[in-house]
Design a protein around this motif. Structure first.
Motif: not given
Length: 315
Positions: A3-5, A86-90, A303-304
């Motif tokens: 995630x970039x942030x 980032x949203x797709x990664x999450x 997230x995990x």
């Protein structure tokens, strides 16, 4: 992809399946969409599906249809969901966790995740209506702007979810109910789950005009359930998607329809939120959770961990 942030460490969400059909990185999605848009249809036609329930009869669904309504905020951050990569990664991280059964999303999100291979062996619920844009003068106009029944069937998805906000002071509500009654009928005839998310809603004054507020008292939720349950010419495939509110026992006593609980963007401390979910999950008719921003943008940004905690409550 990270995630970039954030600096949180979590499993890579890309390259979930690498057999040549799927993209190996999020950056490749644009290339496929530009040069090979037909691949989306091919992947939908050949996507591995699964039974609705496992042995425990419970479901854990990841939701992401808020961006299409212009609602990009999460965890107190106004534009938390604005970065699509980032949203797709999450999302792909969440879908990869053990015990997660599927996704609820609009076509843009679902098809990006499809290209990543993240939807193989998952349930998918299509999002019907995102036309009531957050903060707009027409926010209560929950007309159908996303998937329809035909599109859901063509995609070989498992059901269709509709937001059903009922404002007794807004004459436009009756048109929303009429159209959604038709959709519920079509879903039942097609043997697709019609997941109805009802609220008793109203506009309240603010410094800059008005805003839409959902009434989250038990009495209001019970009334919304009674209205939504009667939509359509059959309720055989109708489900409820309901908020967790005080006196949840009374709410669940008002319906025999299978119900999934929504998480929203809770303001309480995580422990209080989890305790409320856990108590509600023990009630008759409750079949699981549909969580989005709560898990995708948790306070500690893990997230995990957030997903695993939610799965633990369901199972």
């Amino acid at each position: 992809m990270t995630a970039t942030s954030t600096t949180v460490h979590r499993p890579s969400a890309v390259g979930l399946v690498s057999d040549g059909r799927f993209v190996s990185s999020v950056a490749e999605i644009n290339e496929v969409r530009a040069r090979e848009p037909q691949r989306i249809g091919e992947l939908l036609a050949n996507r591995e599906r699964r039974d609705l329930f496992g042995a425990d009869g419970k479901l854990m669904i990841v939701a992401c249809d808020h961006p299409a309504r212009g609602a990009l905020g999460a965890s107190g951050k106004k534009n938390a969901m604005a970065d699509r990569l980032e949203l797709l990664d999450r999302l792909a991280t969440a879908l990869s966790r053990p015990g997660v059964d599927g996704l609820l999303a609009t076509a843009d999100i679902a098809e990006d995740l499809l290209l990543l291979g993240a939807l193989e062996g998952k349930l998918v619920f299509a999002s019907l209506n995102r036309g009531g844009l957050q903060g707009s003068s027409f926010e209560m106009d929950d007309r159908n702007t996303g998937y329809d029944v035909r599109g859901t069937l063509e995609a070989r998805f498992d059901g269709l979810k509709m937001l059903t906000r009922i404002d007794l002071d807004d004459p436009g509500t009756v048109a929303t109910l009429e159209r959604q009654g038709q959709v519920v009928t079509e879903c039942n005839r097609a043997r697709l789950i019609a997941m109805v998310e009802p609220f008793m809603s109203r506009r309240v004054p603010t410094k800059h005009g008005t805003k839409v507020v959902n009434d989250l008292t038990a009495d209001a939720v019970i009334k919304s359930v009674a209205i939504a349950s009667g939509l359509g010419a059959s309720s055989a495939y109708t489900w409820m998607k309901l908020p967790v509110v005080p006196e949840m026992e009374r709410v669940m006593a008002s319906t025999t329809l299978p119900t999934l609980l929504l998480g929203g963007d809770p303001e309480n401390a995580p422990d209080e939120t989890y305790a409320a979910w856990s108590a509600a999950l023990a009630l008759p008719s409750v079949r699981g959770l549909v969580l989005g921003r709560t898990m995708l943008y948790p306070a500690d940004d893990d997230v995990a961990k957030a997903v695993d905690t939610a799965v633990g409550l369901v199972r």
